[in-house]
Design a protein around this motif. Structure first.
Motif, PDB file in Angstrom:
ATOM      1  N   UNK A  60       0.855  -1.180   0.000  1.00 36.48           N
ATOM      2  CA  UNK A  60       0.000   0.000   0.000  1.00 36.48           C
ATOM      3  C   UNK A  60       0.891   1.229   0.000  1.00 36.48           C
ATOM      4  N   UNK A  61       1.212   1.750  -1.192  1.00 32.48           N
ATOM      5  CA  UNK A  61       2.114   2.908  -1.250  1.00 32.48           C
ATOM      6  C   UNK A  61       1.423   4.165  -0.726  1.00 32.48           C
ATOM      7  N   UNK A  62       2.197   4.999  -0.071  1.00 41.57           N
ATOM      8  CA  UNK A  62       1.681   6.279   0.412  1.00 41.57           C
ATOM      9  C   UNK A  62       2.647   7.380   0.007  1.00 41.57           C
ATOM     10  N   UNK A  63       2.165   8.599   0.022  1.00 43.50           N
ATOM     11  CA  UNK A  63       3.021   9.750  -0.239  1.00 43.50           C
ATOM     12  C   UNK A  63       3.574  10.236   1.098  1.00 43.50           C
ATOM     13  N   UNK A  64       4.811  10.650   1.104  1.00 46.83           N
ATOM     14  CA  UNK A  64       5.424  11.139   2.334  1.00 46.83           C
ATOM     15  C   UNK A  64       5.904  10.002   3.216  1.00 46.83           C
ATOM     16  N   UNK A  65       6.169  10.310   4.484  1.00 47.16           N
ATOM     17  CA  UNK A  65       6.664   9.352   5.468  1.00 47.16           C
ATOM     18  C   UNK A  65       5.499   8.739   6.229  1.00 47.16           C
ATOM     19  N   UNK A  66       5.463   7.416   6.346  1.00 46.84           N
ATOM     20  CA  UNK A  66       4.408   6.744   7.103  1.00 46.84           C
ATOM     21  C   UNK A  66       4.575   7.035   8.591  1.00 46.84           C
ATOM     22  N   UNK A  67       3.477   7.415   9.256  1.00 46.83           N
ATOM     23  CA  UNK A  67       3.468   7.666  10.695  1.00 46.83           C
ATOM     24  C   UNK A  67       2.593   6.628  11.376  1.00 46.83           C
ATOM     25  N   UNK A  68       3.141   5.749  12.213  1.00 43.60           N
ATOM     26  CA  UNK A  68       2.319   4.811  12.986  1.00 43.60           C
ATOM     27  C   UNK A  68       1.441   5.590  13.963  1.00 43.60           C
ATOM     28  N   UNK A  69       0.174   5.238  14.039  1.00 43.94           N
ATOM     29  CA  UNK A  69      -0.750   5.952  14.912  1.00 43.94           C
ATOM     30  C   UNK A  69      -1.700   5.005  15.620  1.00 43.94           C
ATOM     31  N   UNK A  70      -2.172   5.420  16.768  1.00 39.85           N
ATOM     32  CA  UNK A  70      -3.284   4.792  17.482  1.00 39.85           C
ATOM     33  C   UNK A  70      -4.393   5.825  17.461  1.00 39.85           C
ATOM     34  N   UNK A  71      -5.622   5.410  17.179  1.00 38.95           N
ATOM     35  CA  UNK A  71      -6.725   6.356  17.211  1.00 38.95           C
ATOM     36  C   UNK A  71      -7.801   6.009  16.206  1.00 38.95           C
ATOM     37  N   UNK A  72      -8.623   6.996  15.895  1.00 39.10           N
ATOM     38  CA  UNK A  72      -9.728   6.796  14.966  1.00 39.10           C
ATOM     39  C   UNK A  72      -9.886   8.040  14.108  1.00 39.10           C
ATOM     40  N   UNK A  73     -10.590   7.877  12.992  1.00 37.66           N
ATOM     41  CA  UNK A  73     -10.982   8.997  12.137  1.00 37.66           C
ATOM     42  C   UNK A  73     -12.424   8.772  11.723  1.00 37.66           C
ATOM     43  N   UNK A  74     -13.184   9.834  11.713  1.00 38.04           N
ATOM     44  CA  UNK A  74     -14.610   9.751  11.387  1.00 38.04           C
ATOM     45  C   UNK A  74     -14.947  10.815  10.358  1.00 38.04           C
ATOM     46  N   UNK A  75     -15.579  10.393   9.246  1.00 35.56           N
ATOM     47  CA  UNK A  75     -16.052  11.303   8.214  1.00 35.56           C
ATOM     48  C   UNK A  75     -17.564  11.388   8.352  1.00 35.56           C
ATOM     49  N   UNK A  76     -18.093  12.617   8.330  1.00 36.49           N
ATOM     50  CA  UNK A  76     -19.538  12.799   8.444  1.00 36.49           C
ATOM     51  C   UNK A  76     -19.926  14.108   7.763  1.00 36.49           C
ATOM     52  N   UNK A  77     -21.219  14.310   7.568  1.00 36.73           N
ATOM     53  CA  UNK A  77     -21.698  15.543   6.971  1.00 36.73           C
ATOM     54  C   UNK A  77     -22.403  16.363   8.040  1.00 36.73           C
ATOM     55  N   UNK A  78     -22.114  17.657   8.055  1.00 35.61           N
ATOM     56  CA  UNK A  78     -22.730  18.571   9.009  1.00 35.61           C
ATOM     57  C   UNK A  78     -22.875  19.931   8.346  1.00 35.61           C
ATOM     58  N   UNK A  79     -24.038  20.511   8.439  1.00 34.32           N
ATOM     59  CA  UNK A  79     -24.311  21.812   7.849  1.00 34.32           C
ATOM     60  C   UNK A  79     -23.969  21.852   6.361  1.00 34.32           C
ATOM     61  N   UNK A  80     -24.247  20.733   5.668  1.00 32.90           N
ATOM     62  CA  UNK A  80     -24.037  20.663   4.227  1.00 32.90           C
ATOM     63  C   UNK A  80     -22.599  20.527   3.776  1.00 32.90           C
ATOM     64  N   UNK A  81     -21.668  20.253   4.699  1.00 29.17           N
ATOM     65  CA  UNK A  81     -20.250  20.101   4.346  1.00 29.17           C
ATOM     66  C   UNK A  81     -19.706  18.800   4.907  1.00 29.17           C
ATOM     67  N   UNK A  82     -18.789  18.175   4.157  1.00 26.51           N
ATOM     68  CA  UNK A  82     -18.102  16.997   4.670  1.00 26.51           C
ATOM     69  C   UNK A  82     -17.103  17.441   5.721  1.00 26.51           C
ATOM     70  N   UNK A  83     -17.040  16.669   6.804  1.00 31.18           N
ATOM     71  CA  UNK A  83     -16.134  16.988   7.907  1.00 31.18           C
ATOM     72  C   UNK A  83     -15.357  15.734   8.315  1.00 31.18           C
ATOM     73  N   UNK A  84     -14.227  15.961   8.948  1.00 33.21           N
ATOM     74  CA  UNK A  84     -13.389  14.886   9.463  1.00 33.21           C
ATOM     75  C   UNK A  84     -13.066  15.214  10.909  1.00 33.21           C
ATOM     76  N   UNK A  85     -13.216  14.219  11.774  1.00 31.28           N
ATOM     77  CA  UNK A  85     -12.774  14.334  13.168  1.00 31.28           C
ATOM     78  C   UNK A  85     -11.866  13.142  13.411  1.00 31.28           C
ATOM     79  N   UNK A  86     -10.685  13.410  13.927  1.00 34.90           N
ATOM     80  CA  UNK A  86      -9.713  12.349  14.146  1.00 34.90           C
ATOM     81  C   UNK A  86      -8.955  12.639  15.437  1.00 34.90           C
ATOM     82  N   UNK A  87      -8.739  11.603  16.241  1.00 35.45           N
ATOM     83  CA  UNK A  87      -8.004  11.738  17.496  1.00 35.45           C
ATOM     84  C   UNK A  87      -7.115  10.517  17.692  1.00 35.45           C
ATOM     85  N   UNK A  88      -6.016  10.723  18.372  1.00 37.91           N
ATOM     86  CA  UNK A  88      -5.138   9.599  18.668  1.00 37.91           C
ATOM     87  C   UNK A  88      -3.774  10.061  19.118  1.00 37.91           C
ATOM     88  N   UNK A  89      -2.779   9.242  18.817  1.00 34.70           N
ATOM     89  CA  UNK A  89      -1.401   9.583  19.178  1.00 34.70           C
ATOM     90  C   UNK A  89      -0.448   8.988  18.166  1.00 34.70           C
TER      91      UNK A  89
END
Length: 133
Positions: A60-89
């Protein structure tokens, strides 16, 4: 942020050099520097949730340097716009010479001061390099 993979089962979230002001289009030369990857955890009509990964998926090639992470990311729609909320370390050792991957730290961390927490709240902006399938 990009949703990708044969079945759109991955998400990549990257930091990029430079700064983009709110309510402006992202520049054409925007290039990822550090990239975190998540895998699809659940998908409903209201939102899509990804579990962030400590290991880069095989072939799975990626651009840039791979960063190992713990956490989650959530995509949702709010007020007619796509949004992303992500937390972790980020929990990684510095990369070695000529390496484009940072190695992940064991859990629990032997030196917790090296783990860096993060929180991202993002809104979709127009970008001249964007495409949809």
């Amino acid at each position: 942020m990009s949703r990708c993979g044969p079945n759109s089962e991955f998400i990549t979230i990257a930091s990029a050099a430079g700064k983009v002001e709110p309510e402006t289009e992202a520049p054409i030369g925007l290039a990822p520097v550090n990239t975190a990857v998540g895998i699809l955890l659940s998908e409903t009509a209201e939102d899509i949730t990804f579990l962030m990964l400590r290991q880069q998926p095989t072939h799975f090639p990626i651009a840039g340097t791979f960063f190992p992470t713990d956490g989650y990311s959530r995509i949702f729609e709010s007020q007619g716009r796509f949004r992303l909320r992500s937390e972790g370390r980020h929990a990684h050792r510095a990369r070695g010479l000529d390496s484009h991957v940072r190695s992940d730290m064991p859990d629990p961390l032997p030196n917790a001061q090296r783990a860096m927490g993060w929180h991202v709240e993002a809104v979709r902006h127009n970008w001249v390099g964007e495409f949809f399938e």
